[in-house]
Scaffold this active site. Structure first.
Site, short mmCIF file in Angstrom:
data_model
loop_
_atom_site.label_atom_id
_atom_site.label_comp_id
_atom_site.label_asym_id
_atom_site.label_seq_id
_atom_site.Cartn_x
_atom_site.Cartn_y
_atom_site.Cartn_z
N ILE A 1 1.15 -0.97 -0.29
CA ILE A 1 -0.09 -0.19 0.10
C ILE A 1 0.63 0.86 0.26
O ILE A 1 2.45 1.40 0.44
CB ILE A 1 -1.08 0.11 1.04
CG1 ILE A 1 -1.78 1.04 0.69
CG2 ILE A 1 -0.28 0.29 2.32
CD1 ILE A 1 -3.10 1.30 2.02
N CYS A 2 0.93 1.81 -0.83
CA CYS A 2 1.89 3.10 -1.27
C CYS A 2 1.02 4.19 -1.12
O CYS A 2 -0.14 4.50 -1.03
CB CYS A 2 2.73 3.05 -2.14
SG CYS A 2 1.85 2.80 -3.61
#
Length: 253
Positions: A111-112
């Site tokens: 997740i970014c």
């Protein structure tokens, strides 16, 4: 990586081995590592539908890696859950605001930041640099203001017509003219009738006021004929609009 990027590398699933945990990954600038280009996980993958077990009614989701069923009892508040079969993570909620999910080719769920273009997989046996493909851009709406679906008043077939054109609708199927809704034709009919009455009044006034002069000058009869002709044209036109077939507006295109 700077301090912020290091903080983003902490696993989402606490107390799990890095190989099996979903993790944050920040933007990276490193070179020399293996690079791949992939797209962020789309709406078709997150979150998977809850499927109650036929035997016990336990809420389950399908693992996006090995397709095994994952029991999410007591885990619905988490963003991701771990599969006990393949030890990979599957999202069950949308990413937090300003974030997006990415699945590395090694199956690690990352997740970014929503604006990230390059991220690094934190797994020791992977360390790939992931170039994120641009998300598809929603094309602008092709809806044209005033464009509607019309049911022809003659043949009843459907065609498209822009009601803002202030014109009569010609059906492309039967080639006959009708009015899209009764308002346009009724308004035009009243305008033509008003003009007809005005020219009738003018014609009668000119005729009564100049009939003696007309006996001496035959040219006055041309004026009389012209005035009554204009009256007749507008009067016939008003009847044309009042008796016109009405096409039904079915809805916007």
């Amino acid at each position: 990586m700077d301090k912020n990027e290091q903080d983003e590398s902490a696993p989402l699933l606490q107390n799990e081995h890095t190989h099996s945990a979903s993790s944050y990954s920040g933007d990276v600038q490193e070179s020399g590592a293996t690079q791949v280009t992939i797209s962020p996980i789309g709406p078709d993958e997150l979150p998977p539908p809850y499927t109650p077990s036929p035997e016990s009614g336990v809420p389950m989701v399908t693992c996006r890696v090995c397709k095994s069923m994952i029991d999410i009892t007591g885990k619905k508040e988490q963003h991701v859950v771990k599969c006990n079969n393949c030890n990979e993570a599957t999202p069950i909620k949308n990413a937090p605001p300003g974030k997006k999910y990415v699945r590395c080719p090694c199956n690690c769920l990352l997740i970014c930041k929503a604006t990230s273009q390059r991220i690094a997989c934190p797994r020791q046996n992977c360390k790939k640099i992931i170039n994120l493909a641009q998300s598809p851009v929603t094309p602008p709406s092709s809806h044209v203001p005033g464009m509607c679906r019309i049911a022809c008043g003659h043949c009843q077939r459907i065609f498209l017509f822009n009601t803002l054109n202030n014109a009569l609708a010609r059906c492309p199927h039967c080639r006959k003219v009708s009015t899209a809704g009764s308002e346009f034709a009724r308004r035009r009919g009243f305008i033509c009738l008003l003009l007809a009455m005005m020219f009738l009044t003018i014609s009668l006034g000119v005729t009564i006021g100049t009939y003696k002069a007309a006996q001496k000058s035959g040219g006055m009869y041309v004026l009389y004929i012209g005035c009554f002709l204009v009256f007749a044209i507008f009067f016939i036109r008003s009847i044309y609009y009042f008796t016109m077939r009405v096409s039904t507006v079915e809805g916007t295109a």
